[in-house]
Design an enzyme around this catalytic site. Sequence first.
Site, PDB file in Angstrom:
ATOM      1  N   ASP A  66     -10.974   9.634  -6.600  1.00 30.48           N
ATOM      2  CA  ASP A  66     -10.445  10.457  -5.512  1.00 30.48           C
ATOM      3  C   ASP A  66     -10.726  11.940  -5.692  1.00 30.48           C
ATOM      4  O   ASP A  66     -11.140  12.376  -6.772  1.00 30.48           O
ATOM      5  CB  ASP A  66      -8.933  10.206  -5.340  1.00 30.48           C
ATOM      6  CG  ASP A  66      -8.172  10.123  -6.657  1.00 30.48           C
ATOM      7  OD1 ASP A  66      -8.715  10.534  -7.684  1.00 30.48           O
ATOM      8  OD2 ASP A  66      -7.025   9.642  -6.641  1.00 30.48           O
ATOM      9  N   ASN A 135       5.404   6.338  -7.172  1.00 34.16           N
ATOM     10  CA  ASN A 135       5.635   5.515  -5.972  1.00 34.16           C
ATOM     11  C   ASN A 135       4.690   4.314  -5.905  1.00 34.16           C
ATOM     12  O   ASN A 135       4.619   3.631  -4.900  1.00 34.16           O
ATOM     13  CB  ASN A 135       5.496   6.359  -4.700  1.00 34.16           C
ATOM     14  CG  ASN A 135       4.085   6.885  -4.484  1.00 34.16           C
ATOM     15  OD1 ASN A 135       3.199   6.635  -5.301  1.00 34.16           O
ATOM     16  ND2 ASN A 135       3.864   7.590  -3.397  1.00 34.16           N
ATOM     17  N   HIS A 137       1.351   4.395  -6.169  1.00 36.05           N
ATOM     18  CA  HIS A 137      -0.003   4.591  -5.631  1.00 36.05           C
ATOM     19  C   HIS A 137      -1.077   4.430  -6.714  1.00 36.05           C
ATOM     20  O   HIS A 137      -0.833   4.705  -7.892  1.00 36.05           O
ATOM     21  CB  HIS A 137      -0.148   5.939  -4.898  1.00 36.05           C
ATOM     22  CG  HIS A 137      -0.199   7.144  -5.771  1.00 36.05           C
ATOM     23  ND1 HIS A 137       0.494   8.298  -5.495  1.00 36.05           N
ATOM     24  CD2 HIS A 137      -0.883   7.411  -6.911  1.00 36.05           C
ATOM     25  CE1 HIS A 137       0.241   9.203  -6.417  1.00 36.05           C
ATOM     26  NE2 HIS A 137      -0.590   8.686  -7.301  1.00 36.05           N
ATOM     27  N   GLU A 142      -1.499   5.423  -0.882  1.00 34.48           N
ATOM     28  CA  GLU A 142      -0.048   5.572  -0.838  1.00 34.48           C
ATOM     29  C   GLU A 142       0.593   4.291  -0.300  1.00 34.48           C
ATOM     30  O   GLU A 142      -0.096   3.446   0.283  1.00 34.48           O
ATOM     31  CB  GLU A 142       0.298   6.752   0.079  1.00 34.48           C
ATOM     32  CG  GLU A 142      -0.278   8.091  -0.366  1.00 34.48           C
ATOM     33  CD  GLU A 142       0.420   8.678  -1.594  1.00 34.48           C
ATOM     34  OE1 GLU A 142       1.335   8.036  -2.147  1.00 34.48           O
ATOM     35  OE2 GLU A 142       0.033   9.784  -2.000  1.00 34.48           O
TER      36      GLU A 142
HETATM   37  C1  F6R Z   1      -5.985  10.298 -10.137  1.00 35.82           C
HETATM   38  C2  F6R Z   1      -5.356   9.188  -9.411  1.00 35.82           C
HETATM   39  C3  F6R Z   1      -3.878   9.043  -9.336  1.00 35.82           C
HETATM   40  C4  F6R Z   1      -3.204   9.147 -10.697  1.00 35.82           C
HETATM   41  C5  F6R Z   1      -1.698   8.996 -10.556  1.00 35.82           C
HETATM   42  C6  F6R Z   1      -0.986   9.219 -11.881  1.00 35.82           C
HETATM   43  O1  F6R Z   1      -7.386  10.229 -10.007  1.00 35.82           O
HETATM   44  O2  F6R Z   1      -6.044   8.411  -8.850  1.00 35.82           O
HETATM   45  O3  F6R Z   1      -3.558   7.804  -8.754  1.00 35.82           O
HETATM   46  O4  F6R Z   1      -3.709   8.173 -11.554  1.00 35.82           O
HETATM   47  O5  F6R Z   1      -1.201   9.922  -9.625  1.00 35.82           O
HETATM   48  O6  F6R Z   1      -1.124  10.553 -12.261  1.00 35.82           O
HETATM   49  P1  F6R Z   1      -0.682  11.069 -13.686  1.00 35.82           P
HETATM   50  O7  F6R Z   1      -1.578  10.418 -14.680  1.00 35.82           O
HETATM   51  O8  F6R Z   1      -0.875  12.562 -13.651  1.00 35.82           O
HETATM   52  O9  F6R Z   1       0.745  10.649 -13.844  1.00 35.82           O
END
Ligand code: F6R
Length: 254
Positions: A66, A135, A137, A142
Site C-alpha cells: 500500500d 481493527n 485491516h 478496512e
Molecule cells: C502497512 C500495512 C498495514 C499495517 C498495519 C499494522 O503496509 O499494510 O496494514 O501492517 O496497519 O501497522 P503497525 O505494524 O504499525 O502496527
Amino acid sequence: MFLVFPDSAAIAAHLSAHLQNIIRQEPNATLGLATGGTMEPVYARFVQDVRASGLDVSGINSFNLDEYVGLSAQHEQSYAYYMQQHLFSQLPFDPARLHLPNGLTTELEQHCKAYSAAIAASGGVALQLLGVGTNGHIGFNEPGTPFDSLTHVVALSERTRLDNSRFFDAMDEVPASAITMGIADILSAREIALVVTGEHKARTMLNYQDGGITPDLPFTALKQHANVQILLDEAAASLLDPSLCQRPVISYAA
Ligand code: F6R
C-alpha cells in the site's frame, strides 16, 4: 495454530531465516512487503543477516501492499520512503524490480488495475508479509472490504488515521485515502506470514480466534488460505487459548 515467540526480535530472526531460504531456492522470487512498526525489526534483522551471509538479493521482485494517496516517495511518511530507509537502500537490490503503488498518480483507477496485473505477471507472490491493524485491516483493506477485491483506492477509517497519526506532526496531516492491494491479491500469495506484536493487538487476535470469517474483520480472510503462518509475541498472544499456541524451539542466534 498460532506461533508464539518471546519477543519481536525472535520473530524477526525466524522470518529473516525463512526469507533467506526462499531467496536461496528461488533467486527471482516475488515478495509481498508491508510497512509499519511491526515490520521494522524484521527488515533490520534481514539486512543484518544478508550482510553477514552475502546472499544475492539482486534478482528479488517485490510488491508493497500500500501507499498513501498524495504523498511523494520523498515524503518522510510515505511508504516508499519507509521502504528505502528500512530495506531497499540497505542492500544491493535492483530498483527496477521493487514496486509500490504510486501515491501521486493522476490515473488512479488505471494504476490500480495495472498494479494487480503486474503482481500476477511477475509469477505471483511467493511470500506475503503482513501486519494487522487494531481493527483487523490488512494492507489498507478496512472493515467491510469485499474479499474478492483487487488493488483499489480506500478512504481511511478514523481509527486507522488515529493509529497512524503518531507518525505525523498533526492529525490533519494524515492522508485521507490510500491505494492498497485488495484482499484477493493478498490471498493469491503462495504463502502468507502475518506478524502481530504488542498488547494493543491482543483483543484483535482474540476476535480472530473466536469469530468466523467476516469482512467486518478483514484479516479473517486469512482463514481461507491454506498456507498462513501467524507469528505473535507473548503480549499479542496473551488472550489466546493456550492450546492453540505453539512455542517454536528457537535454533538461531538472537
Ligand atoms: C502497512 C500495512 C498495514 C499495517 C498495519 C499494522 O503496509 O499494510 O496494514 O501492517 O496497519 O501497522 P503497525 O505494524 O504499525 O502496527
